[in-house]
Design a protein around this motif. Structure first.
Motif, mmCIF file in Angstrom:
data_model
loop_
_atom_site.group_PDB
_atom_site.id
_atom_site.type_symbol
_atom_site.label_atom_id
_atom_site.label_comp_id
_atom_site.label_asym_id
_atom_site.label_seq_id
_atom_site.Cartn_x
_atom_site.Cartn_y
_atom_site.Cartn_z
ATOM 1 N N UNK A 1 14.805 -20.218 0.371
ATOM 2 C CA UNK A 1 15.224 -21.453 1.341
ATOM 3 C C UNK A 1 13.909 -21.893 2.088
ATOM 4 N N UNK A 2 13.829 -23.044 2.497
ATOM 5 C CA UNK A 2 12.657 -23.032 3.430
ATOM 6 C C UNK A 2 12.677 -22.468 4.745
ATOM 7 N N UNK A 3 13.886 -22.124 5.197
ATOM 8 C CA UNK A 3 13.828 -21.305 6.430
ATOM 9 C C UNK A 3 13.314 -19.864 6.068
ATOM 10 N N UNK A 4 13.632 -19.286 4.683
ATOM 11 C CA UNK A 4 13.201 -17.851 4.521
ATOM 12 C C UNK A 4 11.507 -18.038 4.451
ATOM 13 N N UNK B 1 9.503 -24.372 13.263
ATOM 14 C CA UNK B 1 10.459 -24.502 12.320
ATOM 15 C C UNK B 1 11.574 -25.754 12.621
ATOM 16 N N UNK B 2 11.572 -26.030 13.770
ATOM 17 C CA UNK B 2 12.626 -27.212 13.644
ATOM 18 C C UNK B 2 12.032 -28.506 13.325
ATOM 19 N N UNK B 3 10.809 -28.674 13.216
ATOM 20 C CA UNK B 3 10.089 -29.851 12.701
ATOM 21 C C UNK B 3 10.347 -29.815 11.399
ATOM 22 N N UNK B 4 10.506 -28.757 10.513
ATOM 23 C CA UNK B 4 10.950 -28.952 9.060
ATOM 24 C C UNK B 4 12.208 -29.260 8.898
ATOM 25 N N UNK C 1 19.852 -34.631 4.272
ATOM 26 C CA UNK C 1 20.996 -34.083 4.870
ATOM 27 C C UNK C 1 21.267 -32.583 4.608
ATOM 28 N N UNK C 2 19.953 -31.842 4.666
ATOM 29 C CA UNK C 2 19.833 -30.517 4.228
ATOM 30 C C UNK C 2 19.225 -29.724 5.059
ATOM 31 N N UNK C 3 20.015 -28.672 5.524
ATOM 32 C CA UNK C 3 19.276 -27.847 6.596
ATOM 33 C C UNK C 3 18.346 -26.749 5.809
ATOM 34 N N UNK C 4 17.316 -26.258 6.466
ATOM 35 C CA UNK C 4 16.265 -25.562 6.104
ATOM 36 C C UNK C 4 17.128 -24.168 5.463
ATOM 37 N N UNK C 5 18.105 -23.772 6.006
ATOM 38 C CA UNK C 5 18.788 -22.473 5.386
ATOM 39 C C UNK C 5 19.240 -22.933 4.024
#
Length: 649
Positions: free
Chosen positions: A216-219, A232-235, A244-248
């Motif tokens: 995931x982007x978050x990982x 990370x909030x910017x991404x 409509x897709x959270x980074x997680x």
């Protein structure tokens, strides 16, 4: 009872051969009239293929389309065909009632009811990016390039009402990097860290096994070691607002694809359409298809027919009457017509297609399941079929039989093609849209273009249509028309099935909007023209982690069956307008190779920055990233300490 062109085969509708009259040219049925389907149809018509397009909605465009209130109404076409009604009159009236609209305490705008019927509503605002090369080529051919306006700026409201907007100019462009870093949208160290994380993601090599798709982007961002919560909030802002897709949830591979093409052509930030997509894009596109065809028909079964379709048909008929006969291919558009089941005849390899005439537009309804089929028939078809429908509709087709009878996986596409059988694994997320007319403009003028409401519940953003749409109603010149998008609608979705749920959703979204914009709900809003579109059933495909190998390819295990759509595997990867256009071109080329008719279809893959150059930049800036993290953490600690001792400041 059978006719010379039909056959009896047990219970259920008779099977009729389609097309009813053969021209001798290859015939292709395109299921879906969005960007992918329209692109496929255009390239095949140019190459001498007859095309029949089935569109479940009463309008074209799919998630990019625009519709009016009449497109949302539930009609009873069964009366025209002599079939028993599928719903009671009472139910029909209830379902035709505008969802989420209100009534004015006093009517000071006598024409607002008729104006509401002509208001245009879209799935959300749409960004057209520089690297959409295949889409821009189509735009040039259609002749509508002048309808797009470049936008260099994205604006932000931070609240409270009255606060001036912040701006980011051409995000991703080296020429505006310092300006954006000091814009105030986020602390400068965190903006720098966000930029460095993008460089590190772009520097990652591509692998044939798509290993980045499994992260995931978050990982990925957390693994870098120097990122902060704010960087990370910017991404998260990019992915949540646009996809409509959270980074997680979002795939790091798809995010990388989106960034690598944008980094090559960062300015202007985007282009916006100067009108609703029906009048500025899809009607001109349909006219272009009519000019490519010899016999052009729109089989609109509504009474009266949709005005735009009626006008385009009349204009085409007049033009064709003045021309000598030609051998150009046939094009037939069938709105409010859906493919609801598909089988392959084991004896002849023909398609058996269950075709349903619908009583309303599925995408324009507040909740899925409101639309029923008033008439069904089965076609026997020996040509090619292109499924250009969203994942939810594709999965239904893949698992549904054409003939009446018990469920039988072996008789469906799921039993033939294992990749198509995975389509239920592809997930989507709705973006709710609230269209509001304000009698008076906000005290703080709305910036032109996309405005993000930073820190808002439901990940909201807005767009002032009245500043960009050229084709607005002259009577609305003094009104401000804004579209408010909720990209994270999970907290709103439970209301759509409840009584007065629309009013609750509208109230919650307006409550959140009031944290950023100064307006009076009682005196400024025109309630009867307030329009809520939940997009339930018309979700945006989410490029989620570990889904690449579940996504269909253009070709299938059935030689004459092809798939198109923004979720299909293409070099673009990420769900975009360009992804849909490229998939349509790939489908057209696959059909052309199958039929052997026409020249190859040109497909352009966007350029990217050289990998070694990006890696060098990322490596050289990484030491500064750890320093920026230290500055950011120190600043965060000082701010927390200050708030602890001075909570009222």
């Amino acid at each position: 009872m059978t006719t010379p062109n039909s056959e009896a085969d047990g219970p259920g509708p008779a099977i009729r051969r389609y097309p009813f009259v053969s021209t001798g040219r290859p015939h292709v049925i395109v299921v879906g009239g969005g960007v992918a389907g329209m692109t496929t149809a255009q390239r095949l018509l140019e190459r001498g293929h007859d095309v029949t397009m089935l569109e479940a909605n009463s309008y074209l465009g799919g998630k990019l389309g625009a519709h009016q209130e009449a497109d949302e109404r539930v009609e009873h076409v069964s009366e025209r065909f002599g079939f028993r009604r599928s719903r009671t009159e009472k139910t029909a009236r209830e379902m035709a009632r505008p969802f989420g609209s209100g009534t004015c305490a006093r009517c000071d705008m006598p024409g607002c009811r008729s104006a509401r019927e002509t208001d245009w509503h879209e799935h959300c605002y749409h960004m057209y990016l520089n690297w959409y090369h295949n889409f821009w080529k189509l735009v040039e051919e259609i002749g509508i390039a002048d309808r797009f306006e470049p936008m260099t700026r994205i604006s932000y409201f931070t609240g409270p009402p009255g606060s001036p907007p912040l701006h980011a100019d051409n995000p991703g462009s080296p020429g505006t990097a310092w300006q954006n870093m000091t814009s105030g949208v986020a602390p400068a160290p965190d903006v720098f860290l966000h930029s460095e994380s993008i460089l590190d993601l772009l520097a990652k090599p591509e692998h044939a096994d798509h290993r980045l798709d499994q992260i995931s982007v978050a990982a990925f961002l957390r693994e870098l070691g120097y990122t902060t919560a704010k960087s990370r909030q910017a991404s998260h802002q990019v992915l949540a607002k646009a996809f409509a897709a959270p980074t997680a949830v979002a795939s790091a591979a798809s995010y990388r694809s989106f960034l690598k093409y944008g980094a090559r052509l960062p300015a202007p930030a985007m282009w916006l359409l100067t009108g609703n997509t029906e009048e500025a894009l899809f009607s001109p596109w349909l006219k272009a298809l009519s000019r490519l065809s010899g016999k052009f028909r729109i089989l609109d079964h509504r009474e009266p027919p949709r005005e735009i379709f009626r006008r385009i048909q009349a204009e085409n008929d007049a033009e064709k009457a003045a021309e000598p006969p030609s051998d150009r291919p046939d094009f037939t558009l069938m709105p409010l017509t859906a493919l609801t089941g598909l089988e392959i005849d084991p004896d002849t390899s023909d398609f058996l297609l269950r075709i349903a005439t619908l009583d309303g537009s599925p995408y324009a309804q507040p909740a899925p399941g409101r639309i029923t089929a008033d008439k069904s028939e089965i076609w026997r078809f020996g040509g090619q079929v292109v499924l250009a429908v969203p994942p939810r509709q594709l999965s239904r087709i893949v698992y549904a039989r054409a003939k009446d009878g018990p469920a039988d996986r072996g008789a469906t596409l799921a039993g033939i093609d294992n990749r198509l059988a995975q389509s239920p694994r592809l997930k989507g997320a709705p973006i709710m849209v609230l269209d509001v007319f304000l009698r008076h403009p906000p005290k703080t003028p709305l910036p032109k273009g996309i405005v993000i409401l930073l820190g808002s519940r439901y990940e909201m953003s807005l767009y002032d249509n009245s500043q960009l749409w050229r084709d607005g109603n002259e009577d609305d010149a003094d009104l401000t028309q804004i579209s408010i998008c909720a990209s994270d609608a999970d907290g709103l979705m439970p209301y759509i099935e409840q009584e007065d749920g629309g009013q609750v959703i509208v109230s919650l979204m307006l409550d959140e909007l009031s944290r950023y914009i100064d307006f009076d709900r009682e005196t400024d809003i025109v309630p009867c023209r307030t329009h809520l579109q939940t997009n339930a059933g018309g979700e945006l495909f989410v490029n989620a982690v570990n889904t690449w190998h579940f996504r269909p390819t253009t070709t299938t295990e059935v030689p004459d069956l092809f798939v198109a759509g923004d979720f299909v595997q293409t070099p673009v990867d990420v769900v975009t307008i360009e992804g849909a256009a490229m998939s349509g071109l790939m489908a057209a080329e696959a059909v052309r190779r199958r039929t052997g008719k026409g020249d190859p279809v040109e497909i352009t893959v966007p350029d990217t920055l050289p990998g070694p150059m990006v890696a060098t930049a990322a490596n050289s800036l990484r030491p500064l990233a750890y320093a920026a993290r230290a500055v950011s953490e120190t600043d965060t600690t000082l701010r927390r300490t200050f708030k602890r001792y001075f909570p009222g400041e």
